[in-house]
Design a protein around this motif. Structure first.
Motif, PDB file in Angstrom:
ATOM      1  N   ALA A  13       0.830  -1.212   0.000  1.00 41.60           N
ATOM      2  CA  ALA A  13       0.000   0.000   0.000  1.00 41.60           C
ATOM      3  C   ALA A  13       0.863   1.260   0.000  1.00 41.60           C
ATOM      4  O   ALA A  13       0.509   2.268  -0.597  1.00 41.60           O
ATOM      5  CB  ALA A  13      -0.934   0.002   1.199  1.00 41.60           C
ATOM      6  N   PHE A  14       2.018   1.184   0.677  1.00 39.59           N
ATOM      7  CA  PHE A  14       2.923   2.339   0.750  1.00 39.59           C
ATOM      8  C   PHE A  14       3.908   2.390  -0.419  1.00 39.59           C
ATOM      9  O   PHE A  14       4.733   3.292  -0.491  1.00 39.59           O
ATOM     10  CB  PHE A  14       3.721   2.303   2.055  1.00 39.59           C
ATOM     11  CG  PHE A  14       3.000   2.906   3.228  1.00 39.59           C
ATOM     12  CD1 PHE A  14       2.972   4.286   3.413  1.00 39.59           C
ATOM     13  CD2 PHE A  14       2.341   2.099   4.136  1.00 39.59           C
ATOM     14  CE1 PHE A  14       2.310   4.851   4.490  1.00 39.59           C
ATOM     15  CE2 PHE A  14       1.672   2.656   5.224  1.00 39.59           C
ATOM     16  CZ  PHE A  14       1.653   4.031   5.398  1.00 39.59           C
ATOM     17  N   SER A  15       3.812   1.442  -1.342  1.00 45.42           N
ATOM     18  CA  SER A  15       4.810   1.340  -2.408  1.00 45.42           C
ATOM     19  C   SER A  15       4.795   2.510  -3.391  1.00 45.42           C
ATOM     20  O   SER A  15       5.787   2.756  -4.056  1.00 45.42           O
ATOM     21  CB  SER A  15       4.642   0.026  -3.171  1.00 45.42           C
ATOM     22  OG  SER A  15       3.413   0.021  -3.858  1.00 45.42           O
ATOM     23  N   ALA A  16       3.703   3.204  -3.474  1.00 42.78           N
ATOM     24  CA  ALA A  16       3.625   4.351  -4.394  1.00 42.78           C
ATOM     25  C   ALA A  16       3.189   5.580  -3.603  1.00 42.78           C
ATOM     26  O   ALA A  16       2.165   5.561  -2.935  1.00 42.78           O
ATOM     27  CB  ALA A  16       2.637   4.063  -5.503  1.00 42.78           C
ATOM     28  N   ARG A  17       3.986   6.610  -3.664  1.00 38.84           N
ATOM     29  CA  ARG A  17       3.690   7.835  -2.909  1.00 38.84           C
ATOM     30  C   ARG A  17       2.351   8.427  -3.288  1.00 38.84           C
ATOM     31  O   ARG A  17       2.017   8.546  -4.460  1.00 38.84           O
ATOM     32  CB  ARG A  17       4.772   8.879  -3.183  1.00 38.84           C
ATOM     33  CG  ARG A  17       5.874   8.872  -2.184  1.00 38.84           C
ATOM     34  CD  ARG A  17       6.905   9.935  -2.543  1.00 38.84           C
ATOM     35  NE  ARG A  17       6.338  11.271  -2.519  1.00 38.84           N
ATOM     36  CZ  ARG A  17       6.609  12.166  -1.578  1.00 38.84           C
ATOM     37  NH1 ARG A  17       7.407  11.850  -0.600  1.00 38.84           N
ATOM     38  NH2 ARG A  17       6.079  13.357  -1.643  1.00 38.84           N
ATOM     39  N   ARG A  18       1.607   8.791  -2.254  1.00 34.89           N
ATOM     40  CA  ARG A  18       0.371   9.557  -2.383  1.00 34.89           C
ATOM     41  C   ARG A  18      -0.672   8.915  -3.280  1.00 34.89           C
ATOM     42  O   ARG A  18      -1.474   9.578  -3.887  1.00 34.89           O
ATOM     43  CB  ARG A  18       0.666  10.974  -2.865  1.00 34.89           C
ATOM     44  CG  ARG A  18       1.680  11.668  -2.002  1.00 34.89           C
ATOM     45  CD  ARG A  18       1.407  13.068  -1.557  1.00 34.89           C
ATOM     46  NE  ARG A  18       0.187  13.692  -1.924  1.00 34.89           N
ATOM     47  CZ  ARG A  18      -0.850  13.891  -1.083  1.00 34.89           C
ATOM     48  NH1 ARG A  18      -0.791  13.456   0.144  1.00 34.89           N
ATOM     49  NH2 ARG A  18      -1.918  14.514  -1.504  1.00 34.89           N
ATOM     50  N   LYS A  19      -0.631   7.620  -3.393  1.00 44.57           N
ATOM     51  CA  LYS A  19      -1.642   6.925  -4.177  1.00 44.57           C
ATOM     52  C   LYS A  19      -2.698   6.338  -3.257  1.00 44.57           C
ATOM     53  O   LYS A  19      -2.456   6.080  -2.091  1.00 44.57           O
ATOM     54  CB  LYS A  19      -1.011   5.787  -4.982  1.00 44.57           C
ATOM     55  CG  LYS A  19      -0.300   6.249  -6.216  1.00 44.57           C
ATOM     56  CD  LYS A  19      -0.062   5.083  -7.105  1.00 44.57           C
ATOM     57  CE  LYS A  19      -0.385   5.487  -8.517  1.00 44.57           C
ATOM     58  NZ  LYS A  19      -0.342   4.407  -9.439  1.00 44.57           N
ATOM     59  N   LYS A  20      -3.839   6.099  -3.827  1.00 40.23           N
ATOM     60  CA  LYS A  20      -4.904   5.437  -3.087  1.00 40.23           C
ATOM     61  C   LYS A  20      -4.497   3.983  -2.867  1.00 40.23           C
ATOM     62  O   LYS A  20      -3.889   3.352  -3.732  1.00 40.23           O
ATOM     63  CB  LYS A  20      -6.208   5.502  -3.870  1.00 40.23           C
ATOM     64  CG  LYS A  20      -6.702   6.918  -4.065  1.00 40.23           C
ATOM     65  CD  LYS A  20      -7.921   6.920  -4.960  1.00 40.23           C
ATOM     66  CE  LYS A  20      -8.245   8.329  -5.391  1.00 40.23           C
ATOM     67  NZ  LYS A  20      -9.303   8.334  -6.410  1.00 40.23           N
ATOM     68  N   VAL A  21      -4.850   3.452  -1.706  1.00 43.26           N
ATOM     69  CA  VAL A  21      -4.475   2.081  -1.363  1.00 43.26           C
ATOM     70  C   VAL A  21      -5.023   1.095  -2.390  1.00 43.26           C
ATOM     71  O   VAL A  21      -4.320   0.177  -2.805  1.00 43.26           O
ATOM     72  CB  VAL A  21      -4.959   1.725   0.060  1.00 43.26           C
ATOM     73  CG1 VAL A  21      -4.783   0.255   0.348  1.00 43.26           C
ATOM     74  CG2 VAL A  21      -4.222   2.556   1.082  1.00 43.26           C
ATOM     75  N   ALA A  22      -6.266   1.282  -2.794  1.00 43.18           N
ATOM     76  CA  ALA A  22      -6.861   0.354  -3.762  1.00 43.18           C
ATOM     77  C   ALA A  22      -6.027   0.304  -5.045  1.00 43.18           C
ATOM     78  O   ALA A  22      -5.779  -0.785  -5.579  1.00 43.18           O
ATOM     79  CB  ALA A  22      -8.303   0.750  -4.062  1.00 43.18           C
ATOM     80  N   ASN A  23      -5.594   1.446  -5.525  1.00 45.57           N
ATOM     81  CA  ASN A  23      -4.769   1.483  -6.741  1.00 45.57           C
ATOM     82  C   ASN A  23      -3.428   0.804  -6.513  1.00 45.57           C
ATOM     83  O   ASN A  23      -2.961   0.038  -7.362  1.00 45.57           O
ATOM     84  CB  ASN A  23      -4.538   2.919  -7.203  1.00 45.57           C
ATOM     85  CG  ASN A  23      -5.783   3.561  -7.748  1.00 45.57           C
ATOM     86  OD1 ASN A  23      -6.709   2.890  -8.169  1.00 45.57           O
ATOM     87  ND2 ASN A  23      -5.815   4.884  -7.725  1.00 45.57           N
ATOM     88  N   SER A  24      -2.799   1.076  -5.382  1.00 47.67           N
ATOM     89  CA  SER A  24      -1.494   0.478  -5.085  1.00 47.67           C
ATOM     90  C   SER A  24      -1.583  -1.042  -5.028  1.00 47.67           C
ATOM     91  O   SER A  24      -0.748  -1.740  -5.598  1.00 47.67           O
ATOM     92  CB  SER A  24      -0.938   1.016  -3.766  1.00 47.67           C
ATOM     93  OG  SER A  24      -0.686   2.387  -3.865  1.00 47.67           O
ATOM     94  N   LEU A  25      -2.597  -1.550  -4.346  1.00 46.80           N
ATOM     95  CA  LEU A  25      -2.743  -3.004  -4.226  1.00 46.80           C
ATOM     96  C   LEU A  25      -3.098  -3.631  -5.566  1.00 46.80           C
ATOM     97  O   LEU A  25      -2.571  -4.684  -5.921  1.00 46.80           O
ATOM     98  CB  LEU A  25      -3.794  -3.355  -3.175  1.00 46.80           C
ATOM     99  CG  LEU A  25      -3.444  -2.977  -1.736  1.00 46.80           C
ATOM    100  CD1 LEU A  25      -4.573  -3.355  -0.795  1.00 46.80           C
ATOM    101  CD2 LEU A  25      -2.138  -3.630  -1.290  1.00 46.80           C
ATOM    102  N   TYR A  26      -3.966  -2.991  -6.321  1.00 46.64           N
ATOM    103  CA  TYR A  26      -4.351  -3.531  -7.624  1.00 46.64           C
ATOM    104  C   TYR A  26      -3.164  -3.535  -8.584  1.00 46.64           C
ATOM    105  O   TYR A  26      -2.938  -4.516  -9.300  1.00 46.64           O
ATOM    106  CB  TYR A  26      -5.508  -2.726  -8.224  1.00 46.64           C
ATOM    107  CG  TYR A  26      -5.889  -3.217  -9.599  1.00 46.64           C
ATOM    108  CD1 TYR A  26      -6.555  -4.424  -9.754  1.00 46.64           C
ATOM    109  CD2 TYR A  26      -5.543  -2.489 -10.735  1.00 46.64           C
ATOM    110  CE1 TYR A  26      -6.880  -4.902 -11.016  1.00 46.64           C
ATOM    111  CE2 TYR A  26      -5.867  -2.951 -11.996  1.00 46.64           C
ATOM    112  CZ  TYR A  26      -6.538  -4.157 -12.133  1.00 46.64           C
ATOM    113  OH  TYR A  26      -6.850  -4.623 -13.377  1.00 46.64           O
ATOM    114  N   ASN A  27      -2.387  -2.472  -8.598  1.00 44.50           N
ATOM    115  CA  ASN A  27      -1.274  -2.344  -9.539  1.00 44.50           C
ATOM    116  C   ASN A  27      -0.126  -3.303  -9.271  1.00 44.50           C
ATOM    117  O   ASN A  27       0.729  -3.497 -10.139  1.00 44.50           O
ATOM    118  CB  ASN A  27      -0.762  -0.901  -9.575  1.00 44.50           C
ATOM    119  CG  ASN A  27      -1.754   0.033 -10.227  1.00 44.50           C
ATOM    120  OD1 ASN A  27      -2.584  -0.382 -11.028  1.00 44.50           O
ATOM    121  ND2 ASN A  27      -1.681   1.311  -9.870  1.00 44.50           N
ATOM    122  N   THR A  28      -0.084  -3.919  -8.097  1.00 42.42           N
ATOM    123  CA  THR A  28       0.954  -4.914  -7.832  1.00 42.42           C
ATOM    124  C   THR A  28       0.760  -6.143  -8.696  1.00 42.42           C
ATOM    125  O   THR A  28       1.724  -6.829  -9.015  1.00 42.42           O
ATOM    126  CB  THR A  28       0.977  -5.365  -6.354  1.00 42.42           C
ATOM    127  OG1 THR A  28      -0.238  -6.056  -6.057  1.00 42.42           O
ATOM    128  CG2 THR A  28       1.198  -4.216  -5.413  1.00 42.42           C
TER     129      THR A  28
END
Length: 76
Positions: A13-28
Motif C-alpha cells: 500500500a505504501f509502495s507508491a507515494r500519495r496513491k490510493k491504497v486500492a490502486n497500489s494493491l491492484y497495480n501490484t
C-alpha cells in the motif's frame, strides 16, 4: 494468516507515494482480484474508497489482509 501478511499488504500500500491504497494493491498484480473487488474491500474496512496508506490503521491493514486472502482462497 499472520501478522506478516498484514505487514506485506501495508508495504504494498505504501509502495507508491500519495496513491490510493486500492490502486497500489491492484497495480501490484499479485492478487487475483479485480480493481472493483479491491475497492470494495478498502471501502468495507475503512469506509472510504479513496483511503491512502497513511490513513489506515494497523488493525485495518490486518482486516484488509484477511479479506483479501479469504477472497483469493474462495476464487481458487
Amino acid at each position: 494468516r499472520s501478522g506478516a501478511d498484514a505487514v506485506y499488504i501495508g508495504g504494498k500500500a505504501f509502495s507508491a507515494r500519495r496513491k490510493k491504497v486500492a490502486n497500489s494493491l491492484y497495480n501490484t498484480g499479485l492478487y487475483d482480484l479485480s480493481k472493483t473487488e479491491i475497492e470494495e474491500i478498502i471501502t468495507l474496512v475503512t469506509g472510504n474508497i479513496n483511503s491512502r496508506a497513511e490513513e489506515i490503521s494497523i488493525k485495518q491493514y490486518a482486516n484488509i489482509s484477511n479479506i483479501i486472502y479469504e477472497k483469493i482462497s474462495i476464487n481458487k
